[in-house]
Design a protein around this motif. Structure first.
Motif, PDB file in Angstrom:
ATOM      1  N   SER A 178     -15.968  29.590  51.810  1.00  0.00           N
ATOM      2  CA  SER A 178     -15.878  28.384  50.226  1.00  0.00           C
ATOM      3  C   SER A 178     -17.030  29.364  48.902  1.00  0.00           C
ATOM      4  CB  SER A 178     -16.699  27.804  50.627  1.00  0.00           C
ATOM      5  OG  SER A 178     -17.687  27.661  50.804  1.00  0.00           O
ATOM      6  N   VAL A 179     -16.497  28.617  47.567  1.00  0.00           N
ATOM      7  CA  VAL A 179     -16.462  28.697  47.182  1.00  0.00           C
ATOM      8  C   VAL A 179     -17.438  27.391  45.846  1.00  0.00           C
ATOM      9  CG1 VAL A 179     -15.513  31.648  46.106  1.00  0.00           C
ATOM     10  CG2 VAL A 179     -14.476  28.887  45.613  1.00  0.00           C
ATOM     11  N   ARG A 180     -17.686  27.740  44.586  1.00  0.00           N
ATOM     12  CA  ARG A 180     -18.365  26.457  44.038  1.00  0.00           C
ATOM     13  C   ARG A 180     -17.247  27.054  42.603  1.00  0.00           C
ATOM     14  NH1 ARG A 180     -24.806  26.006  44.529  1.00  0.00           N
ATOM     15  NH2 ARG A 180     -24.251  27.502  45.598  1.00  0.00           N
ATOM     16  N   VAL A 181     -16.717  25.944  41.799  1.00  0.00           N
ATOM     17  CA  VAL A 181     -15.582  25.914  41.838  1.00  0.00           C
ATOM     18  C   VAL A 181     -16.437  24.980  40.085  1.00  0.00           C
ATOM     19  CG1 VAL A 181     -13.748  26.597  42.257  1.00  0.00           C
ATOM     20  CG2 VAL A 181     -13.879  23.899  41.878  1.00  0.00           C
ATOM     21  N   PRO A 182     -17.040  25.167  38.654  1.00  0.00           N
ATOM     22  CA  PRO A 182     -17.019  24.909  36.993  1.00  0.00           C
ATOM     23  C   PRO A 182     -15.946  23.261  37.486  1.00  0.00           C
ATOM     24  CG  PRO A 182     -15.652  25.994  36.523  1.00  0.00           C
ATOM     25  CD  PRO A 182     -15.896  26.413  38.565  1.00  0.00           C
ATOM     26  N   TRP A 183     -14.861  22.893  37.615  1.00  0.00           N
ATOM     27  CA  TRP A 183     -14.452  21.531  37.505  1.00  0.00           C
ATOM     28  C   TRP A 183     -14.785  20.461  37.937  1.00  0.00           C
ATOM     29  CZ3 TRP A 183     -11.127  25.537  38.886  1.00  0.00           C
ATOM     30  CH2 TRP A 183     -10.867  26.689  37.963  1.00  0.00           C
ATOM     31  N   LEU A 195     -20.725  30.665  51.073  1.00  0.00           N
ATOM     32  CA  LEU A 195     -20.549  29.887  50.619  1.00  0.00           C
ATOM     33  C   LEU A 195     -20.792  30.587  48.515  1.00  0.00           C
ATOM     34  CD1 LEU A 195     -20.582  27.383  48.626  1.00  0.00           C
ATOM     35  CD2 LEU A 195     -22.684  27.157  49.092  1.00  0.00           C
ATOM     36  N   ASP A 196     -20.040  31.370  48.093  1.00  0.00           N
ATOM     37  CA  ASP A 196     -19.948  31.924  46.760  1.00  0.00           C
ATOM     38  C   ASP A 196     -20.458  33.445  47.344  1.00  0.00           C
ATOM     39  OD1 ASP A 196     -19.437  30.067  45.482  1.00  0.00           O
ATOM     40  OD2 ASP A 196     -21.482  29.079  45.068  1.00  0.00           O
ATOM     41  N   GLY A 197     -20.209  33.496  49.204  1.00  0.00           N
ATOM     42  CA  GLY A 197     -20.307  35.025  48.564  1.00  0.00           C
ATOM     43  C   GLY A 197     -21.616  35.434  49.783  1.00  0.00           C
ATOM     44  N   VAL A 198     -21.919  34.328  50.181  1.00  0.00           N
ATOM     45  CA  VAL A 198     -23.026  33.963  51.501  1.00  0.00           C
ATOM     46  C   VAL A 198     -23.111  33.532  52.315  1.00  0.00           C
ATOM     47  CG1 VAL A 198     -25.959  33.385  51.479  1.00  0.00           C
ATOM     48  CG2 VAL A 198     -25.139  33.262  49.302  1.00  0.00           C
ATOM     49  N   ALA A 199     -23.252  34.539  53.627  1.00  0.00           N
ATOM     50  CA  ALA A 199     -23.389  33.815  54.628  1.00  0.00           C
ATOM     51  C   ALA A 199     -24.204  32.718  55.353  1.00  0.00           C
ATOM     52  CB  ALA A 199     -23.172  35.307  55.788  1.00  0.00           C
ATOM     53  N   LEU A 200     -23.178  31.885  55.931  1.00  0.00           N
ATOM     54  CA  LEU A 200     -24.109  30.954  56.734  1.00  0.00           C
ATOM     55  C   LEU A 200     -23.595  30.712  58.054  1.00  0.00           C
ATOM     56  CD1 LEU A 200     -22.673  28.544  54.091  1.00  0.00           C
ATOM     57  CD2 LEU A 200     -25.012  29.977  53.372  1.00  0.00           C
ATOM     58  N   GLU A 201     -25.064  30.541  58.471  1.00  0.00           N
ATOM     59  CA  GLU A 201     -24.986  30.262  60.169  1.00  0.00           C
ATOM     60  C   GLU A 201     -24.788  28.584  60.238  1.00  0.00           C
ATOM     61  OE1 GLU A 201     -25.344  32.500  62.786  1.00  0.00           O
ATOM     62  OE2 GLU A 201     -25.028  34.179  61.351  1.00  0.00           O
ATOM     63  N   PRO A 202     -23.444  28.018  61.202  1.00  0.00           N
ATOM     64  CA  PRO A 202     -23.577  26.730  61.420  1.00  0.00           C
ATOM     65  C   PRO A 202     -24.774  26.983  62.678  1.00  0.00           C
ATOM     66  CG  PRO A 202     -21.916  28.393  62.600  1.00  0.00           C
ATOM     67  CD  PRO A 202     -22.748  29.623  62.291  1.00  0.00           C
ATOM     68  N   PHE A 203     -24.832  25.705  62.233  1.00  0.00           N
ATOM     69  CA  PHE A 203     -25.937  24.034  62.097  1.00  0.00           C
ATOM     70  C   PHE A 203     -26.074  23.695  63.723  1.00  0.00           C
ATOM     71  CE2 PHE A 203     -29.554  24.418  59.194  1.00  0.00           C
ATOM     72  CZ  PHE A 203     -29.535  25.354  57.968  1.00  0.00           C
ATOM     73  N   PRO A 204     -27.034  23.415  64.378  1.00  0.00           N
ATOM     74  CA  PRO A 204     -26.688  22.567  65.438  1.00  0.00           C
ATOM     75  C   PRO A 204     -25.493  21.439  66.070  1.00  0.00           C
ATOM     76  CG  PRO A 204     -29.186  22.357  65.216  1.00  0.00           C
ATOM     77  CD  PRO A 204     -28.159  23.675  63.693  1.00  0.00           C
ATOM     78  N   LEU A 205     -26.154  20.121  64.684  1.00  0.00           N
ATOM     79  CA  LEU A 205     -25.689  19.474  64.881  1.00  0.00           C
ATOM     80  C   LEU A 205     -24.402  19.869  64.030  1.00  0.00           C
ATOM     81  CD1 LEU A 205     -25.629  16.335  65.030  1.00  0.00           C
ATOM     82  CD2 LEU A 205     -26.258  15.773  63.171  1.00  0.00           C
ATOM     83  N   ALA A 265      -8.106  24.860  41.168  1.00  0.00           N
ATOM     84  CA  ALA A 265      -9.210  25.205  42.175  1.00  0.00           C
ATOM     85  C   ALA A 265      -9.233  26.008  43.379  1.00  0.00           C
ATOM     86  CB  ALA A 265     -10.040  23.733  42.633  1.00  0.00           C
ATOM     87  N   VAL A 266      -8.300  25.517  44.099  1.00  0.00           N
ATOM     88  CA  VAL A 266      -8.283  26.723  45.471  1.00  0.00           C
ATOM     89  C   VAL A 266      -7.429  27.872  44.884  1.00  0.00           C
ATOM     90  CG1 VAL A 266      -6.149  26.065  46.349  1.00  0.00           C
ATOM     91  CG2 VAL A 266      -7.548  26.401  47.534  1.00  0.00           C
ATOM     92  N   ALA A 267      -6.807  27.826  43.882  1.00  0.00           N
ATOM     93  CA  ALA A 267      -6.607  29.500  43.273  1.00  0.00           C
ATOM     94  C   ALA A 267      -8.027  30.016  43.590  1.00  0.00           C
ATOM     95  CB  ALA A 267      -5.908  29.307  42.375  1.00  0.00           C
ATOM     96  N   ALA A 268      -8.362  29.806  42.441  1.00  0.00           N
ATOM     97  CA  ALA A 268      -9.480  30.032  42.157  1.00  0.00           C
ATOM     98  C   ALA A 268     -10.462  30.808  43.242  1.00  0.00           C
ATOM     99  CB  ALA A 268     -10.550  29.367  41.383  1.00  0.00           C
ATOM    100  N   ALA A 269     -10.446  30.051  44.606  1.00  0.00           N
ATOM    101  CA  ALA A 269     -11.243  30.029  46.255  1.00  0.00           C
ATOM    102  C   ALA A 269     -10.507  31.452  46.596  1.00  0.00           C
ATOM    103  CB  ALA A 269     -11.120  29.123  47.223  1.00  0.00           C
ATOM    104  N   SER A 281     -12.355  25.426  47.966  1.00  0.00           N
ATOM    105  CA  SER A 281     -13.584  25.470  46.612  1.00  0.00           C
ATOM    106  C   SER A 281     -14.500  24.465  46.794  1.00  0.00           C
ATOM    107  CB  SER A 281     -12.814  25.589  45.330  1.00  0.00           C
ATOM    108  OG  SER A 281     -12.124  26.666  45.052  1.00  0.00           O
ATOM    109  N   TRP A 282     -15.693  24.070  46.466  1.00  0.00           N
ATOM    110  CA  TRP A 282     -16.150  23.350  46.118  1.00  0.00           C
ATOM    111  C   TRP A 282     -16.158  22.477  44.974  1.00  0.00           C
ATOM    112  CZ3 TRP A 282     -15.602  21.588  50.449  1.00  0.00           C
ATOM    113  CH2 TRP A 282     -16.237  21.681  51.698  1.00  0.00           C
ATOM    114  N   LEU A 283     -15.983  20.760  44.512  1.00  0.00           N
ATOM    115  CA  LEU A 283     -15.800  20.296  43.200  1.00  0.00           C
ATOM    116  C   LEU A 283     -17.314  19.249  43.215  1.00  0.00           C
ATOM    117  CD1 LEU A 283     -12.777  20.284  43.843  1.00  0.00           C
ATOM    118  CD2 LEU A 283     -12.680  20.127  41.805  1.00  0.00           C
ATOM    119  N   ALA A 284     -17.766  18.970  41.799  1.00  0.00           N
ATOM    120  CA  ALA A 284     -18.832  18.132  41.523  1.00  0.00           C
ATOM    121  C   ALA A 284     -17.882  16.561  41.530  1.00  0.00           C
ATOM    122  CB  ALA A 284     -19.885  18.496  40.756  1.00  0.00           C
TER     123      ALA A 284
END
Length: 281
Positions: free
Chosen positions: A125-130, A253-263, A152-156, A164-167
């Motif tokens: 995923s990525v953050r987008v400015p919209w 997220l934004d090119g940073v690898a994430l590990e799934p959390f236990p919950l 927004a998904v085209a940006a991803a 893509s994530w939106l605020a």
């Protein structure tokens, strides 16, 4: 196009066959509502919940209630003998209308399409400015006015991501283009409340209900947009849910690898198990 089955206004159609008027209000101004649901072994998953939301969306848009018997007939037709298909798209528009935004008040157009769907998988995923406007008249409605999500998904996709994530306008984490978001932090799994402007996702609803029944710490909570910095720092986990994706971890997220959390992993397994037990929970 053997993996696509199309039903429009009472009968099956060839996918290449013209079937909707050029002046259908769903085409000219995006005046319609829709639902996408998973198909499992020739049956629509959580169909009762999806049809209730279809009706809520239609009422919110000022449309007459859809004919749910007609919709169910369309679903039965496209899934008949096709247990291989994994996705159903239901669209109801205001029907033929003028070229402007006013409606004619004629018969609604009903379209049901079934197609293939891949297995659920972790998401990048990525953050987008919209932003989502939580005060929009379309807030909480699943309408065919979907161009914002397309952009927004085209940006991803452009950077090799899936979502893509939106605020929202208040600077709070809201949702993805076609998914609800969950953040695992402090031993809890948190998702933005509907007041954030996010869609009332069917999978989100089931995750909250089933987690509560299992005694798991999963709940609604307003989250600042900056919580995603906590995620990229490795101090929080990220997950999403949607009708086709189900509930899955976000692994980038934004090119940073994430590990799934236990919950997150526990809830993913809970969702898989409970969904397998009941086709229409």
């Amino acid at each position: 196009m053997d993996d696509i089955v199309v039903w429009v206004d009472g009968r099956l159609r060839d996918p290449a066959e013209p079937a909707i008027s050029a002046v259908d209000h769903g085409i000219t101004v995006g005046d319609g509502v829709f639902e996408t649901c998973q198909a499992v072994d020739g049956q629509a998953f959580a169909l009762s919940r999806h049809l209730r939301r279809l009706t809520r969306s239609a009422r919110g848009l000022g449309l007459d209630d859809p004919d749910l018997d007609e919709v169910r007939a369309g679903i039965a037709a496209v899934l008949d003998g096709r247990p291989d298909l994994g996705r159903i798209r239901i669209t109801v528009t205001a029907g033929v209308g003028p070229l402007g935004s006013t409606r004619s008040g004629g018969r609604q157009t009903v379209v049901v399409v079934a197609g293939a769907a891949g297995a659920p998988r972790p998401v990048r995923s990525v953050r987008v400015p919209w932003v989502r406007n939580e005060r929009s008249p379309l807030t909480g409605l699943k309408t065919t006015s979907y161009a914002e999500n397309v952009v927004a998904v085209a940006a991803a996709t452009k950077v090799g991501a899936d979502e893509s994530w939106l605020a929202n306008t208040r600077g709070e984490l809201c949702e993805g283009t076609g998914s609800n978001v969950f953040v695992e932090v402090g031993g809890e799994l948190l998702t933005p409340p509907l007041s954030s402007g996010c869609l009332a996702g069917i999978t989100r609803e089931l995750v909250l209900e089933w987690s509560a029944q299992a005694g798991l710490p999963v709940r609604e909570q307003t989250l600042p947009w900056s919580v995603l910095d906590t995620v990229t720092a490795g101090d929080a986990g990220l997950a999403l849910c949607g009708s086709i994706r189900t509930f899955v971890p976000v692994v980038e997220l934004d090119g940073v690898a994430l590990e799934p959390f236990p919950l997150t992993l526990e809830v993913a397994e809970l969702y898989r198990r409970r969904a397998a037990d009941d086709i229409d929970p």
